[in-house]
Scaffold this active site. Structure first.
Site, PDB file in Angstrom:
ATOM      1  N   LYS A   1       0.808  -1.239   0.000  1.00  8.18           N
ATOM      2  CA  LYS A   1       0.000   0.000   0.000  1.00  8.18           C
ATOM      3  C   LYS A   1       0.829   1.272   0.000  1.00  8.18           C
ATOM      4  CE  LYS A   1       0.333  -2.332   3.842  1.00  8.18           C
ATOM      5  NZ  LYS A   1      -0.251  -3.092   4.878  1.00  8.18           N
TER       6      LYS A   1
ATOM      7  N   GLY B   1      -7.139  -6.071   3.608  1.00  5.68           N
ATOM      8  CA  GLY B   1      -6.997  -7.533   3.560  1.00  5.68           C
ATOM      9  C   GLY B   1      -8.084  -8.196   2.742  1.00  5.68           C
TER      10      GLY B   1
ATOM     11  N   GLU C   1       2.920  -4.058  10.661  1.00  8.51           N
ATOM     12  CA  GLU C   1       3.966  -3.881   9.656  1.00  8.51           C
ATOM     13  C   GLU C   1       5.324  -4.193  10.289  1.00  8.51           C
ATOM     14  OE1 GLU C   1       3.239  -2.922   6.332  1.00  8.51           O
ATOM     15  OE2 GLU C   1       1.331  -3.443   7.222  1.00  8.51           O
TER      16      GLU C   1
ATOM     17  N   LYS D   1      -3.785   3.552   2.506  1.00  6.27           N
ATOM     18  CA  LYS D   1      -4.992   2.831   2.067  1.00  6.27           C
ATOM     19  C   LYS D   1      -6.091   3.811   1.660  1.00  6.27           C
ATOM     20  CE  LYS D   1      -3.936  -1.225   4.897  1.00  6.27           C
ATOM     21  NZ  LYS D   1      -4.009  -1.790   6.247  1.00  6.27           N
TER      22      LYS D   1
ATOM     23  N   GLY E   1      -3.498 -10.332   8.322  1.00  5.12           N
ATOM     24  CA  GLY E   1      -3.258 -11.738   8.653  1.00  5.12           C
ATOM     25  C   GLY E   1      -3.025 -12.575   7.401  1.00  5.12           C
TER      26      GLY E   1
END
Ligand code: HSE
Length: 395
Positions: free
Chosen positions: A96, A125, A181, A196, A295
């Site tokens: 991103k 995600g 991160e 994002k 995840g």
């Protein structure tokens, strides 16, 4: 495209996830031919012959028609993507930061080379936000896109608010679960959410917002007193990324701010590493997308969806980009709570920034002011980068 022959960069949480997922899905007609990693001394859960430390082993392999880029180093990722495009390879990425910062250049390069560049996994995600904004809301004028787009901070705020965990314990649990991160500053200071938000704004409004222009504060200044205040008023605190289009003034504002959300509101139900995005549209009113934002397997599911899309030669058409008659700026006004109990600066100066004050409280250990001020003023106060001031917006 009949068959996807894939070169994978990165074998971290998501890289290994997508490897496992593809192994279990032979029907997809996609095969990982090579995996490039930085450090070949680690033991990996995949056959050793797949691995290499040389980017050329993917980039110069003419059989490889798709590059999946899942590394955390944005600079190295930039070179990989650029080289992949120039060699006519399609790219699926979850990076991103890189995508948001280099949107203009990468979109042009992708177009010149007539390849696809898909990045559903870069935003929220497993939540299918990009393709929904791009395709489903293609002809509907959107008013806002607003939500919880960072799993790590949402996890930390949930644990601090609901279970009274310390910030440090909650962050460490988020890190060991693989949400955070490599450098969690990107999460907790709001950089990840700003990236994002930039990407969502392109697909929602056709506007490229540089992430550094987003009015942004992370969650590091939030104190237990703020949660107590929230609880008293039936609020919860969430890190909200919001882009809002004001049709009358024809401008778009973009903010990432800790925000009091009334407990009865939809976003208050989004806890832990879950993400949730509200899409405000002129025709359909409000829509809500919800799911796991971070995840291994949730993010792999978005990569998998992009791979499936490549099988039918899908690319983002970016139709909104061509006709956007409005500008981005900081014309808006916000209502905020400022907890200045630990502030070392001039309190009178702080108070003077408000256009309108709604409430003040002052005691030995806890002082706050609630009021309205212009976004432009807020962006210049210095409070957004000052961890001694907790700034929380109202929804
Ligand atoms: N660090 C990111 C998050 C990972 O916590 O949301 C998914 O983008």
């Amino acid at each position: 495209m009949k068959k996807l022959t894939i070169g994978l960069f990165g074998f971290g949480v998501v890289g290994e996830g997508i490897y496992q997922v593809l192994k279990d899905k032979p029907a997809l007609n996609a095969e990982i031919k090579r995996i490039v990693i930085k450090d070949d001394s680690k033991v990996r859960n995949a056959p050793a012959e797949l691995f290499s430390t040389r980017a050329e082993d993917i980039l110069e392999d003419q059989d490889i028609n798709v590059v999946i880029e899942l590394i955390s180093d944005a600079e190295a990722a930039f070179t990989i993507i650029e080289q992949a495009f120039k060699r006519k390879k399609h790219v699926v990425s979850a990076n991103k930061k890189l995508i948001a910062e280099q949107l203009t250049y990468l979109l042009a390069l992708q177009k010149d080379n007539e390849v696809s560049f898909l990045y559903e996994a870069a935003v929220c995600g497993s939540v299918p936000i990009i393709r929904n904004l791009e395709e489903y809301f293609d002809n509907d004028l959107l008013n806002y896109v607003s939500g919880i787009v960072n799993g790590t901070t949402n996890y930390i705020l949930t644990k601090m608010g609901n279970e009274k965990q310390s910030y440090a314990d909650a962050l460490s649990a988020a890190q060991s679960s693989g949400f955070a991160e490599a450098d969690p500053t990107a999460d907790v200071e709001g950089f990840d959410a700003a990236s994002k938000l930039s990407i969502m704004a392109l697909h929602a409004f056709g506007k490229i917002i540089q992430p550094h222009t987003v009015v942004k504060k992370g969650i590091t200044a939030i104190q237990s007193a703020d949660f107590n205040y929230a609880q008293e008023k039936d609020y919860t605190i969430k890190l909200i990324a919001k882009s809002f289009y004001d049709a009358s003034k024809k401008h778009l504002t973009a903010t990432v701010l800790p925000t009091f959300i009334p407990l009865k509101n939809t976003l208050a139900l989004v806890d832990n590493e879950y993400n949730g995005v509200l899409i405000g549209s002129s025709l359909s009113d409000e829509q809500f997308l919800y799911g796991k934002g971070a995840g291994r397997f949730p993010t792999s599911s978005a990569v998998l969806s992009d791979l499936s899309a490549l099988l039918y030669d899908y690319h983002y058409a970016n139709r909104k980009l061509a006709h956007t008659p409005f500008d981005t700026n900081l014309l808006g006004r916000v209502k905020i709570y400022v907890n200045y109990s630990s502030y070392t600066g001039d309190i009178h100066q702080l108070e003077k920034q408000f256009k309108q004050v709604h409430e003040r409280f002052q005691s030995e250990n806890y002082s706050f002011i609630i009021g309205e001020l212009d976004l432009l003023t807020l962006s210049k106060t210095g409070w957004l980068n000052d961890s001694s001031v907790s700034v929380i917006a109202f929804d």
